[in-house]
Scaffold this active site. Structure first.
Site, PDB file in Angstrom:
ATOM      1  N   TYR A  83       1.034  -1.326  -0.117  1.00 50.23           N
ATOM      2  CA  TYR A  83      -0.099   0.063  -0.061  1.00 50.23           C
ATOM      3  C   TYR A  83       0.952   1.260   0.030  1.00 50.23           C
ATOM      4  O   TYR A  83       0.731   2.216  -0.917  1.00 50.23           O
ATOM      5  CB  TYR A  83      -0.934  -0.121   1.227  1.00 50.23           C
ATOM      6  CG  TYR A  83      -2.002   1.238   1.234  1.00 50.23           C
ATOM      7  CD1 TYR A  83      -3.058   1.482   0.425  1.00 50.23           C
ATOM      8  CD2 TYR A  83      -1.735   2.529   1.949  1.00 50.23           C
ATOM      9  CE1 TYR A  83      -3.876   2.501   0.677  1.00 50.23           C
ATOM     10  CE2 TYR A  83      -2.500   3.450   2.059  1.00 50.23           C
ATOM     11  CZ  TYR A  83      -3.503   3.418   1.410  1.00 50.23           C
ATOM     12  OH  TYR A  83      -4.275   4.546   1.341  1.00 50.23           O
ATOM     13  N   LYS A  87       1.468   3.862  -3.245  1.00 49.48           N
ATOM     14  CA  LYS A  87       1.174   5.164  -2.997  1.00 49.48           C
ATOM     15  C   LYS A  87       2.161   6.159  -3.366  1.00 49.48           C
ATOM     16  O   LYS A  87       2.053   7.330  -4.024  1.00 49.48           O
ATOM     17  CB  LYS A  87       0.533   5.363  -1.663  1.00 49.48           C
ATOM     18  CG  LYS A  87      -0.758   5.147  -1.462  1.00 49.48           C
ATOM     19  CD  LYS A  87      -1.903   5.711  -2.179  1.00 49.48           C
ATOM     20  CE  LYS A  87      -3.369   5.648  -1.957  1.00 49.48           C
ATOM     21  NZ  LYS A  87      -4.237   6.379  -2.911  1.00 49.48           N
TER      22      LYS A  87
END
Length: 297
Positions: A83, A87
């Site tokens: 994640y 990002k």
């Protein structure tokens, strides 16, 4: 005139959401942003606001604290996990695309918003946590010391900042274009656990743990490691879903708070929903969860 679009990335953010991501394919996460940028180029889109995350900065796996920092505060940035890494990579793709030529001879202008931990009605992380804690007698184990603090932001203020950023990007592309902004409001700085008790406590949940923290960090680390491996083994067979792994433990036990007015200076942001109203709305939603069956992922 070329098309003007405000686009929000579909990645989920808020609280300890990272605990869900070790089992998602990293290439699959990255592909979405690349597809959006290609669509901007092909369709002549001129403005793009990307929903990034505070996790592109930290907390890092070293446990370094980020206290009242801003967008220029020096920090050892080393994102971990699919994640946070996706990002960070996507944010860089979007910001580097600022000034890119798109169809029709137009120019694409981009910026990125980095929400701190998002809370509010409909948060899937809190909903899952609610039903898990019900199974444990509405008790939540204290993991972080009381002095650990995190920045949280209400979902309505996140949406408001996106709207203002989109307007600012169109009105002042030379200033806002290519910039990243922390997304924040006036919610109090507390640990994740203490903060969530503002909503869970009203529904009969309580914190358990002796003193400042129930266990030394090395014991919590071993517990997180065991939970992480148990989830890897049992998830395919039983649908087992854990709320604690090594990455999430670092998130919970490392302070990360922001103090910045960059968004206010560049495009006039200030929170539109007060802390009191944000708290009351979220409490009311949490109370309703007790009357509804748990939702399956």
């Amino acid at each position: 005139m070329g098309r003007r679009v405000c686009v929000r990335d579909s990645g989920r953010e808020g609280g300890t959401v990272s605990s869900f991501w070790p089992f998602i394919s990293a290439p699959a996460i990255r592909a979405g942003t690349q597809n959006v940028l290609q669509a901007c180029k092909d369709l002549g889109v001129r403005y793009l606001v990307y929903t990034s995350s505070m996790e592109v900065v930290g907390p890092n796996m070293n446990g370094d604290h980020f206290i009242r920092g801003d967008e220029d505060t020096p920090y050892n940035i080393c994102p971990e996990g699919p994640y946070a890494c996706s990002k960070a990579e996507a944010e860089q793709l979007v910001l580097r695309a600022n000034g890119m030529k798109v169809a029709g001879g137009m120019t694409l202008h981009t910026c990125a918003l980095r929400p701190t931990g998002i809370y509010g009605e409909g948060n899937p992380v809190m909903e899952n946590m609610y039903h898990q804690l019900v199974k444990f007698g509405r008790r939540r184990l204290r993991l972080a010391r009381k002095e650990v603090e995190h920045g949280r932001v209400y979902v309505g203020n996140v949406a408001w900042m996106h709207l203002l950023a989109a307007r600012g990007l169109q009105a002042r592309p030379g200033l806002v274009g290519g910039e990243a902004y922390f997304c924040y409001d006036d919610s109090p700085y507390l640990s994740y656990e203490e903060f969530d008790m503002h909503f869970l406590g009203d529904s009969g949940f309580r914190m358990v743990g002796m003193g400042q923290a129930p266990l030394p960090f090395f014991a919590l680390y071993l517990l997180a490691l065991l939970s992480q491996w148990a989830c890897r083994i049992l998830r395919p067979l039983l649908g087992f879903q854990n709320f604690l792994n090594v990455y999430t433990l670092r998130m919970i036990t490392s302070t990360f708070t922001v103090s910045t007015d960059k968004a206010g200076r560049h495009f006039g942001y200030s929170p539109i929903v007060s802390w009191a109203e944000s708290r009351d709305r979220t409490r009311a939603w949490v109370r309703q969860l007790g009357a509804a069956p748990p939702q399956r992922e």
